[in-house]
Design a protein around this motif. Structure first.
Motif, PDB file in Angstrom:
ATOM      1  N   VAL A  14       9.210   9.864  35.395  1.00  0.00           N
ATOM      2  CA  VAL A  14       8.402  10.050  34.186  1.00  0.00           C
ATOM      3  C   VAL A  14       9.232   9.964  32.914  1.00  0.00           C
ATOM      4  O   VAL A  14       8.681   9.941  31.804  1.00  0.00           O
ATOM      5  CB  VAL A  14       7.636  11.389  34.231  1.00  0.00           C
ATOM      6  CG1 VAL A  14       6.609  11.371  35.354  1.00  0.00           C
ATOM      7  CG2 VAL A  14       8.602  12.553  34.386  1.00  0.00           C
ATOM      8  N   ASP A  15      10.552   9.948  33.050  1.00  0.00           N
ATOM      9  CA  ASP A  15      11.405   9.837  31.869  1.00  0.00           C
ATOM     10  C   ASP A  15      11.493   8.409  31.335  1.00  0.00           C
ATOM     11  O   ASP A  15      11.995   8.189  30.231  1.00  0.00           O
ATOM     12  CB  ASP A  15      12.820  10.328  32.201  1.00  0.00           C
ATOM     13  CG  ASP A  15      12.854  11.826  32.486  1.00  0.00           C
ATOM     14  OD1 ASP A  15      12.021  12.554  31.900  1.00  0.00           O
ATOM     15  OD2 ASP A  15      13.687  12.265  33.299  1.00  0.00           O
ATOM     16  N   TYR A  16      11.023   7.449  32.119  1.00  0.00           N
ATOM     17  CA  TYR A  16      11.079   6.049  31.699  1.00  0.00           C
ATOM     18  C   TYR A  16       9.737   5.634  31.085  1.00  0.00           C
ATOM     19  O   TYR A  16       8.671   6.005  31.594  1.00  0.00           O
ATOM     20  CB  TYR A  16      11.378   5.140  32.883  1.00  0.00           C
ATOM     21  CG  TYR A  16      12.806   5.237  33.379  1.00  0.00           C
ATOM     22  CD1 TYR A  16      13.820   4.506  32.777  1.00  0.00           C
ATOM     23  CD2 TYR A  16      13.138   6.080  34.436  1.00  0.00           C
ATOM     24  CE1 TYR A  16      15.135   4.586  33.223  1.00  0.00           C
ATOM     25  CE2 TYR A  16      14.446   6.184  34.890  1.00  0.00           C
ATOM     26  CZ  TYR A  16      15.433   5.439  34.276  1.00  0.00           C
ATOM     27  OH  TYR A  16      16.733   5.528  34.719  1.00  0.00           O
ATOM     28  N   PRO A  17       9.778   4.875  29.992  1.00  0.00           N
ATOM     29  CA  PRO A  17       8.519   4.365  29.422  1.00  0.00           C
ATOM     30  C   PRO A  17       7.875   3.384  30.394  1.00  0.00           C
ATOM     31  O   PRO A  17       8.558   2.620  31.073  1.00  0.00           O
ATOM     32  CB  PRO A  17       8.969   3.664  28.139  1.00  0.00           C
ATOM     33  CG  PRO A  17      10.396   3.313  28.378  1.00  0.00           C
ATOM     34  CD  PRO A  17      10.954   4.410  29.243  1.00  0.00           C
ATOM     35  N   ARG A  18       6.573   3.445  30.463  1.00  0.00           N
ATOM     36  CA  ARG A  18       5.866   2.587  31.409  1.00  0.00           C
ATOM     37  C   ARG A  18       4.773   1.793  30.691  1.00  0.00           C
ATOM     38  O   ARG A  18       4.037   2.347  29.873  1.00  0.00           O
ATOM     39  CB  ARG A  18       5.244   3.428  32.527  1.00  0.00           C
ATOM     40  CG  ARG A  18       6.253   3.971  33.528  1.00  0.00           C
ATOM     41  CD  ARG A  18       5.618   4.932  34.506  1.00  0.00           C
ATOM     42  NE  ARG A  18       5.330   6.208  33.868  1.00  0.00           N
ATOM     43  CZ  ARG A  18       4.753   7.228  34.492  1.00  0.00           C
ATOM     44  NH1 ARG A  18       4.367   7.105  35.740  1.00  0.00           N
ATOM     45  NH2 ARG A  18       4.533   8.356  33.849  1.00  0.00           N
ATOM     46  N   PRO A  19       4.641   0.527  31.029  1.00  0.00           N
ATOM     47  CA  PRO A  19       3.576  -0.273  30.409  1.00  0.00           C
ATOM     48  C   PRO A  19       2.231   0.020  31.062  1.00  0.00           C
ATOM     49  O   PRO A  19       2.155   0.543  32.175  1.00  0.00           O
ATOM     50  CB  PRO A  19       4.013  -1.703  30.719  1.00  0.00           C
ATOM     51  CG  PRO A  19       4.731  -1.580  32.030  1.00  0.00           C
ATOM     52  CD  PRO A  19       5.454  -0.256  31.967  1.00  0.00           C
ATOM     53  N   SER A  20       1.174  -0.326  30.343  1.00  0.00           N
ATOM     54  CA  SER A  20      -0.143  -0.359  30.967  1.00  0.00           C
ATOM     55  C   SER A  20      -0.207  -1.619  31.830  1.00  0.00           C
ATOM     56  O   SER A  20       0.481  -2.605  31.566  1.00  0.00           O
ATOM     57  CB  SER A  20      -1.233  -0.398  29.901  1.00  0.00           C
ATOM     58  OG  SER A  20      -1.192   0.761  29.099  1.00  0.00           O
ATOM     59  N   VAL A  21      -1.034  -1.582  32.865  1.00  0.00           N
ATOM     60  CA  VAL A  21      -1.171  -2.732  33.756  1.00  0.00           C
ATOM     61  C   VAL A  21      -2.620  -3.214  33.717  1.00  0.00           C
ATOM     62  O   VAL A  21      -3.553  -2.426  33.923  1.00  0.00           O
ATOM     63  CB  VAL A  21      -0.767  -2.388  35.200  1.00  0.00           C
ATOM     64  CG1 VAL A  21      -0.958  -3.596  36.114  1.00  0.00           C
ATOM     65  CG2 VAL A  21       0.683  -1.912  35.250  1.00  0.00           C
ATOM     66  N   VAL A  98       1.636  -4.249  27.609  1.00  0.00           N
ATOM     67  CA  VAL A  98       0.686  -4.440  28.706  1.00  0.00           C
ATOM     68  C   VAL A  98       1.175  -5.559  29.612  1.00  0.00           C
ATOM     69  O   VAL A  98       1.355  -6.697  29.163  1.00  0.00           O
ATOM     70  CB  VAL A  98      -0.729  -4.791  28.189  1.00  0.00           C
ATOM     71  CG1 VAL A  98      -1.695  -4.972  29.362  1.00  0.00           C
ATOM     72  CG2 VAL A  98      -1.236  -3.724  27.240  1.00  0.00           C
ATOM     73  N   LEU A  99       1.386  -5.247  30.881  1.00  0.00           N
ATOM     74  CA  LEU A  99       1.647  -6.280  31.883  1.00  0.00           C
ATOM     75  C   LEU A  99       0.309  -6.793  32.397  1.00  0.00           C
ATOM     76  O   LEU A  99      -0.572  -6.008  32.736  1.00  0.00           O
ATOM     77  CB  LEU A  99       2.438  -5.714  33.060  1.00  0.00           C
ATOM     78  CG  LEU A  99       3.828  -5.133  32.822  1.00  0.00           C
ATOM     79  CD1 LEU A  99       4.432  -4.717  34.160  1.00  0.00           C
ATOM     80  CD2 LEU A  99       4.716  -6.111  32.116  1.00  0.00           C
TER      81      LEU A  99
END
Length: 216
Positions: A14-21, A98-99
């Motif tokens: 959860v420490d890493y930024p994540r894109p929307s898919v 967004v991926l």
């Protein structure tokens, strides 16, 4: 108690930024006598036309999200889209990071028409389907290139044309998909070895009745 996962640097997932898919689908077909065309849906808020797509919900598989978007937005069901390509340019979508896991389906016109009308979707020639948001132009161009590659060396591999068919009918579909005229004699020589002669003959048209074929 199970220890929370941390990587070599001590960070949690959860420490890493994540894109929307998101999933976006190019549904291609050839209307009777028409050019290669793509399904577009109208966004209820923005009012623009784009490829059918959606964000993937928590716990949802990609394939389920694709079918959900096609049913809810384009009014079509029973399709079998395949993954096409992942579009991951960080700036490709104006809404944020967004991926898009793009998909492709190639469907006979008769299987699409009733649902599209009910859903208020539309078919547009691929050459006219430009200016779409969220990088959908790039997705469509990639899908069309992939489809044209498959039609360059095999007789109607996606079954756009009902069987049995004449060589002229087959050539018309290939010309629509490829977007170019094909030499009749060269096309016949390339395709006939990959077809089965049904022994039937076309009942109408001038000259000698044309043979009808099926795909192997």
């Amino acid at each position: 108690m199970v220890n929370e996962y941390r990587d070599a640097s001590g960070k949690r997932l959860v420490d890493y930024p994540r894109p929307s898919v998101a999933v976006d689908t190019a549904v291609l077909t050839v209307p009777p006598g028409g050019p290669l065309s793509v399904v577009q849906v109208r966004d209820a808020e923005a009012g623009d036309w784009r490829l059918p797509g959606t964000f993937v919900h928590e716990g949802e598989r990609l394939a389920a999200a694709v079918l959900r978007s096609l049913s809810e937005k384009a009014g079509v069901a029973g399709l079998a889209p395949t993954q096409l390509h992942v579009f991951d340019e960080p700036s490709r979508d104006s809404r944020g990071w967004v991926l898009s896991v793009a998909h492709l389906d190639v469907v006979p016109f008769a299987a699409l028409a009733p649902g599209l009308e009910r859903a208020g979707a539309q078919l547009v020639p691929v050459d006219d389907a430009t200016g779409m948001v969220h990088g959908h132009d790039d997705i469509l161009a990639f899908a069309v290139a992939r489809l044209r590659t498959t039609y360059a060396g095999a007789p109607d591999p996606h079954g756009l044309l009902a069987q049995p068919f004449t060589i002229s009918e087959l050539r018309a579909v290939h010309e629509a998909v490829l977007g170019e005229r094909l030499l009749p004699d060269s096309f016949r020589r390339a395709m006939v070895p990959m077809l089965v002669d049904t022994g039937e003959r076309a009942a109408s048209g001038p000259g000698k009745p044309a043979a009808r074929y099926r795909r192997v």
